[in-house]
Scaffold this active site. Structure first.
Site, PDB file in Angstrom:
ATOM      1  N   PHE A 125      54.900  44.943  55.223  1.00 42.95           N
ATOM      2  CA  PHE A 125      54.706  43.532  54.383  1.00 42.95           C
ATOM      3  C   PHE A 125      53.317  42.974  54.471  1.00 42.95           C
ATOM      4  O   PHE A 125      52.663  43.267  55.737  1.00 42.95           O
ATOM      5  CB  PHE A 125      55.973  43.051  55.222  1.00 42.95           C
ATOM      6  CG  PHE A 125      55.873  41.319  54.267  1.00 42.95           C
ATOM      7  CD1 PHE A 125      56.757  40.992  53.434  1.00 42.95           C
ATOM      8  CD2 PHE A 125      55.498  40.216  54.849  1.00 42.95           C
ATOM      9  CE1 PHE A 125      57.345  40.347  52.770  1.00 42.95           C
ATOM     10  CE2 PHE A 125      55.491  38.465  53.853  1.00 42.95           C
ATOM     11  CZ  PHE A 125      56.745  39.119  53.133  1.00 42.95           C
ATOM     12  N   ASP A 202      58.175  46.033  63.209  1.00 44.19           N
ATOM     13  CA  ASP A 202      58.552  44.316  62.857  1.00 44.19           C
ATOM     14  C   ASP A 202      60.284  44.559  62.097  1.00 44.19           C
ATOM     15  O   ASP A 202      60.492  45.536  61.401  1.00 44.19           O
ATOM     16  CB  ASP A 202      57.783  44.041  61.230  1.00 44.19           C
ATOM     17  CG  ASP A 202      58.310  42.775  59.977  1.00 44.19           C
ATOM     18  OD1 ASP A 202      59.720  43.008  60.276  1.00 44.19           O
ATOM     19  OD2 ASP A 202      57.007  42.443  59.770  1.00 44.19           O
ATOM     20  N   TYR A 227      65.832  33.318  59.578  1.00 46.09           N
ATOM     21  CA  TYR A 227      66.286  32.558  58.733  1.00 46.09           C
ATOM     22  C   TYR A 227      67.182  34.022  57.488  1.00 46.09           C
ATOM     23  O   TYR A 227      67.622  33.928  56.202  1.00 46.09           O
ATOM     24  CB  TYR A 227      65.468  32.111  57.421  1.00 46.09           C
ATOM     25  CG  TYR A 227      63.529  33.065  57.481  1.00 46.09           C
ATOM     26  CD1 TYR A 227      63.619  33.336  56.300  1.00 46.09           C
ATOM     27  CD2 TYR A 227      62.991  32.739  58.063  1.00 46.09           C
ATOM     28  CE1 TYR A 227      62.014  34.666  56.575  1.00 46.09           C
ATOM     29  CE2 TYR A 227      61.413  33.625  58.150  1.00 46.09           C
ATOM     30  CZ  TYR A 227      61.324  34.079  57.046  1.00 46.09           C
ATOM     31  OH  TYR A 227      60.437  34.765  56.771  1.00 46.09           O
ATOM     32  N   LYS A 228      66.859  35.750  57.741  1.00 46.44           N
ATOM     33  CA  LYS A 228      67.832  36.476  57.021  1.00 46.44           C
ATOM     34  C   LYS A 228      68.946  36.366  57.019  1.00 46.44           C
ATOM     35  O   LYS A 228      69.898  35.198  56.845  1.00 46.44           O
ATOM     36  CB  LYS A 228      66.448  37.621  56.477  1.00 46.44           C
ATOM     37  CG  LYS A 228      65.163  37.294  55.879  1.00 46.44           C
ATOM     38  CD  LYS A 228      64.545  38.770  56.047  1.00 46.44           C
ATOM     39  CE  LYS A 228      62.738  38.722  55.922  1.00 46.44           C
ATOM     40  NZ  LYS A 228      62.754  38.143  54.037  1.00 46.44           N
ATOM     41  N   ARG A 376      65.167  43.326  44.159  1.00 47.09           N
ATOM     42  CA  ARG A 376      66.055  43.636  45.062  1.00 47.09           C
ATOM     43  C   ARG A 376      67.383  42.897  45.445  1.00 47.09           C
ATOM     44  O   ARG A 376      66.806  42.122  45.352  1.00 47.09           O
ATOM     45  CB  ARG A 376      65.014  42.870  46.668  1.00 47.09           C
ATOM     46  CG  ARG A 376      65.050  43.771  47.893  1.00 47.09           C
ATOM     47  CD  ARG A 376      63.601  43.163  49.093  1.00 47.09           C
ATOM     48  NE  ARG A 376      63.868  41.614  48.935  1.00 47.09           N
ATOM     49  CZ  ARG A 376      63.113  41.638  49.964  1.00 47.09           C
ATOM     50  NH1 ARG A 376      62.202  42.461  50.599  1.00 47.09           N
ATOM     51  NH2 ARG A 376      63.416  39.587  49.875  1.00 47.09           N
TER      52      ARG A 376
HETATM   53  C1  LIG Z   1      58.601  42.657  57.194  1.00 48.18           C
HETATM   54  C2  LIG Z   1      58.839  40.571  56.816  1.00 48.18           C
HETATM   55  N1  LIG Z   1      57.671  40.811  57.997  1.00 48.18           N
HETATM   56  C3  LIG Z   1      56.580  39.922  57.953  1.00 48.18           C
HETATM   57  C4  LIG Z   1      56.944  38.370  57.118  1.00 48.18           C
HETATM   58  C5  LIG Z   1      56.903  37.236  56.962  1.00 48.18           C
HETATM   59  O1  LIG Z   1      57.324  36.077  58.191  1.00 48.18           O
HETATM   60  P1  LIG Z   1      56.849  34.365  58.206  1.00 48.18           P
HETATM   61  O2  LIG Z   1      56.630  33.733  56.777  1.00 48.18           O
HETATM   62  O3  LIG Z   1      58.279  34.170  58.807  1.00 48.18           O
HETATM   63  O4  LIG Z   1      55.863  34.572  59.451  1.00 48.18           O
HETATM   64  C6  LIG Z   1      58.267  38.619  56.271  1.00 48.18           C
HETATM   65  C7  LIG Z   1      59.159  37.485  55.513  1.00 48.18           C
HETATM   66  O5  LIG Z   1      60.008  37.215  54.433  1.00 48.18           O
HETATM   67  C8  LIG Z   1      58.502  40.042  56.097  1.00 48.18           C
HETATM   68  O6  LIG Z   1      60.013  40.231  54.829  1.00 48.18           O
END
Ligand SMILES: Cc1ncc(COP(=O)(O)O)c(C=O)c1O
Length: 416
Positions: A125, A202, A227-228, A376
């Site tokens: 990500f 992660d 939040y997911k 997705r």
């Molecule tokens: C796999 C992954 N890592 C990190 C993040 C980033 O999270 P945040 O914006 O809460 O820091 C996300 C956000 O959707 C994500 O899907």
């Protein structure tokens, strides 16, 4: 597999989690296939937040702090137990995933002095890539991107050749955001440990959707958002996990007062506590933590094993429907077909995916889009029915078969 609507309804009728759907707000009859981006609102959350705001803040004022701090600890431990299967005292709830990742990555590389490389999956990500790039630069380290096919993700054969005693940290996503690939957390952790490297996972797309074998694997650290699948709402605080025996070796780069021993002694010199609060920074987000607690309770009520089983079954149905209806229209299933190797989202690739995404939203279905050409489909097991999957893909089939999506702009706008 039987691909009729009747069969999808029969699966719903037999679904042991079906009743959990009513624990959430469904404001309209749109088909929501994006619970892996933003989970639905649990019915109890608005009241829980009102209690914090009106009674505890409004009436209790500053006297509520002891209770708020207890709630913060209890919520982190509950998340650890229910979602991650770990013993108390190893999870902190606070800050964003991005900040949490930064904090642990820096602490990790400092705990492995003399080592010169950080490994990360090439298609991680983006925030993970950006953060680790910064950490590597600031510490004079090399960031090595592990090449692996996006659809299947990193496996032992991709990681092993890169491992040696120069590696300080290996950072991987348990469930890949762009494909849904579920990595072998235990096996990859063991490989990293064989050369003395630390692991940072992660868990954004796995927390609340699949079992996370943190305890059994001896994984070192993890971060994830709430939040997911954890349904804690937009911007709710993230969680960080650190294995208890590793904590004394870690020192947060953010030496905030919420990690200080005897915090209210107001001492001028930093002396962090021994436990997980060692990585805490500043004042916790009390309202966010209340929302995390309500969200985690929705997971607790169902149990991760049941969520995992239903998420797999929803994915199997989505793939079977895609094979029958969408492959002839130019779609490609871009997720592992074996449910054991897949998290709770399924990805469909199509050269006109962005246009199809817009048309799909106008047809009452909310999916997600990921570059370059991926739809997705989030299959949050608490809130998604088998009929949702059937109806959603049926509408997509009609849109693309009739070419209705071609009327939409090809230029990509903002997506979540
Ligand atoms: C796999 C992954 N890592 C990190 C993040 C980033 O999270 P945040 O914006 O809460 O820091 C996300 C956000 O959707 C994500 O899907």
């Amino acid at each position: 597999m039987d691909l009729t609507l009747e069969h999808a309804r029969a699966l719903d009728a037999a679904d042991p989690l079906a009743a959990h759907r009513d624990r959430f707000v469904h404001a309209d009859d749109r088909v929501y296939l994006d619970g892996n981006s933003l989970g639905r609102l649990p019915r109890t959350t608005a009241d829980a937040l009102a209690r914090v705001v009106e009674q505890q803040w409004g009436a209790g004022l500053i006297r509520s702090w002891p209770r708020w701090l207890e709630e913060a600890r209890a919520t982190a431990d509950l998340l650890g137990e229910v979602v991650l299967g770990v013993a108390p005292g190893q999870v902190l709830v606070g800050d964003s995933t991005t900040v949490s990742l930064y904090r642990l990555a820096v602490a990790a590389v400092r705990a492995r002095p003399g080592r010169t490389r950080i490994l990360v999956e090439a298609d991680a990500f983006p925030t993970d890539l950006y953060v680790l790039d910064g950490v590597a630069r600031d510490h004079g380290l090399e960031l090595v991107r592990i090449a692996a096919p996006i659809d299947d993700g990193v496996r032992a054969e991709h990681l092993a050749p890169l491992l040696d005693e120069t590696v300080a940290l290996v950072c991987l996503s348990h469930v890949h955001y762009r494909s849904g690939a579920l990595l072998d957390l235990a096996g990859l952790t063991t490989l990293a440990h064989e050369v003395g490297a630390l692991t940072l996972w992660d868990l954004c797309h796995s927390a609340g959707s699949v079992e996370v074998p943190l305890a059994a694997s001896g994984a070192d650290m993890a971060v994830g958002c709430t939040y997911k699948y954890l349904n804690a709402g937009p911007g709710a605080p993230a969680f960080s996990y650190v294995r208890a025996d590793l904590l004394p070796a870690l020192r947060s780069p953010i030496q905030g007062w919420f990690s200080q021993a005897d915090q209210f002694a107001m001492a001028p010199d930093y002396d962090p506590v021994a436990g997980i609060d060692r990585i805490a920074a500043g004042t916790p987000d009390v309202r966010g933590i209340a929302a995390v607690r309500e969200g985690v309770r929705t997971i607790e009520a169902a149990g991760v094993a049941a969520l995992r089983a239903k998420g797999s079954a929803l994915g199997d149905l989505a793939i079977a429907l895609a094979d029958a209806w969408l492959t002839p229209l130019g779609f490609r299933v871009a997720s592992p077909r074996d449910a054991a190797l897949r998290g709770a989202h399924v990805v469909l690739e199509h050269p006109e995916a962005w246009q199809a995404c817009q048309a799909w939203i106008d047809a009452g279905v909310i999916p997600d889009f990921r570059t370059p050409d991926r739809l997705r489909i989030g299959l949050a097991a608490l809130t998604t029915s088998f009929e949702d999957v059937w109806a959603g893909l049926d509408r997509l089939r009609a849109i693309v078969a009739e070419g209705r999506h071609l009327a939409y702009p090809t230029e990509r706008g903002r997506v979540t």
